[in-house]
Design an enzyme around this catalytic site. Structure first.
Site, PDB file in Angstrom:
ATOM      1  N   SER A 134       0.821  -1.220   0.000  1.00 17.16           N
ATOM      2  CA  SER A 134       0.000   0.000   0.000  1.00 17.16           C
ATOM      3  C   SER A 134       0.854   1.268   0.000  1.00 17.16           C
ATOM      4  O   SER A 134       0.330   2.369  -0.113  1.00 17.16           O
ATOM      5  CB  SER A 134      -0.928   0.015   1.218  1.00 17.16           C
ATOM      6  OG  SER A 134      -0.218   0.334   2.406  1.00 17.16           O
ATOM      7  N   HIS A 150       3.443   4.095   6.466  1.00 13.98           N
ATOM      8  CA  HIS A 150       2.810   4.398   7.753  1.00 13.98           C
ATOM      9  C   HIS A 150       2.699   3.111   8.560  1.00 13.98           C
ATOM     10  O   HIS A 150       2.667   2.011   7.994  1.00 13.98           O
ATOM     11  CB  HIS A 150       1.409   4.997   7.528  1.00 13.98           C
ATOM     12  CG  HIS A 150       0.483   4.050   6.825  1.00 13.98           C
ATOM     13  ND1 HIS A 150       0.477   3.908   5.444  1.00 13.98           N
ATOM     14  CD2 HIS A 150      -0.425   3.163   7.300  1.00 13.98           C
ATOM     15  CE1 HIS A 150      -0.406   2.972   5.112  1.00 13.98           C
ATOM     16  NE2 HIS A 150      -0.966   2.492   6.210  1.00 13.98           N
ATOM     17  N   GLU A 194      -3.397  -5.870   1.126  1.00 12.85           N
ATOM     18  CA  GLU A 194      -3.976  -4.778   1.905  1.00 12.85           C
ATOM     19  C   GLU A 194      -4.970  -5.392   2.882  1.00 12.85           C
ATOM     20  O   GLU A 194      -5.591  -6.431   2.589  1.00 12.85           O
ATOM     21  CB  GLU A 194      -4.666  -3.762   0.981  1.00 12.85           C
ATOM     22  CG  GLU A 194      -5.241  -2.544   1.692  1.00 12.85           C
ATOM     23  CD  GLU A 194      -4.263  -1.812   2.633  1.00 12.85           C
ATOM     24  OE1 GLU A 194      -3.885  -2.384   3.685  1.00 12.85           O
ATOM     25  OE2 GLU A 194      -3.906  -0.662   2.316  1.00 12.85           O
ATOM     26  N   CYS A 197     -10.493   1.991   7.549  1.00 14.73           N
ATOM     27  CA  CYS A 197     -10.457   0.798   8.403  1.00 14.73           C
ATOM     28  C   CYS A 197     -11.703   0.637   9.261  1.00 14.73           C
ATOM     29  O   CYS A 197     -12.137  -0.493   9.505  1.00 14.73           O
ATOM     30  CB  CYS A 197      -9.179   0.801   9.225  1.00 14.73           C
ATOM     31  SG  CYS A 197      -7.762   0.463   8.148  1.00 14.73           S
TER      32      CYS A 197
END
Ligand code: VGL
Ligand code: ZN
Length: 194
Positions: free
Chosen positions: A63, A74, A106, A138
């Site tokens: 990602s 991240h 992902e 999410c």
């Protein structure tokens, strides 16, 4: 709304990288922390289980932009950005669910590639309260998977914030969750324990 021992709280990805100053900040992402602490306290006092998911990527996650993905790097495993927000106060017996650990997949949902469904079913959980970051990724995917797995699912609207890659994404996500059968609550709608 009552918290019973058949209810679990799912705190989604309240990590430094999704808060102001982090690698993929959600605007005012840290504003969910104090309200989630209040929900967590209600669950502790009701003897109801608490789960916290975390985005837990390897350095080479697909990602990330360098692999053609949409996001800056991240929540890399072991970094400060991947730690939970320092003011988030979860009980010691909260269960941490790490997701997005496969470099080539992902996983926006806390159910994807984890044992969350089995754990909840083993505890005879029927209803989930879900809040955290980010509403439009999410949180949304976790709520939709929860509904698919047969849980009655409540989005904690006052405890969730979105990334808003496009303005309005969070609102759209909330509409989609509702359309698929989620209900929406804020903390004033929760009965005090005892
Ligand atoms: C998330 C984008 C990338 C999230 C995770 O936690 O909502 N968003 N990875
Ligand atoms: Zn991620």
């Amino acid at each position: 709304m009552k918290i019973t021992d058949k209810t679990a709280l799912i705190v989604v990805d309240v990590q430094n990288d999704f808060c102001p100053g982090g690698a993929l900040p959600v605007s005012a992402g840290d504003s969910v922390v104090s309200i989630l602490n209040r929900y967590a306290d209600l669950f502790v006092r009701s003897n109801a289980p608490i789960y916290a998911t975390r985005d837990w990527h390897p350095e080479n996650h697909l990602s990330f932009k360098e692999r053609g993905g949409p996001w800056p790097p991240h929540c890399v495993q072991g970094t400060e950005g991947a730690e939970f927000h320092p003011r988030l106060t979860l009980p010691k017996n909260a269960t941490i669910i790490s997701k997005g650990t496969d470099p080539d997949r992902e996983a926006y949902s806390g159910f994807q590639g984890t044992d969350l469904t089995e754990r909840l079913k083993r505890q005879r959980i029927e209803r989930l309260f879900v809040g955290g970051l980010a509403t439009d990724y999410c949180v949304k995917n976790t709520v939709l998977d929860a509904l698919n797995a047969g849980f009655e699912t409540v989005l904690l609207e006052d405890a969730s914030r979105g990334v808003e890659v496009q303005p309005g994404d969070s609102e759209k996500a909330v509409e989609e969750m509702k359309k698929r059968g989620a209900s929406v609550a804020t903390i004033d709608q929760i009965d005090p324990p005892g």
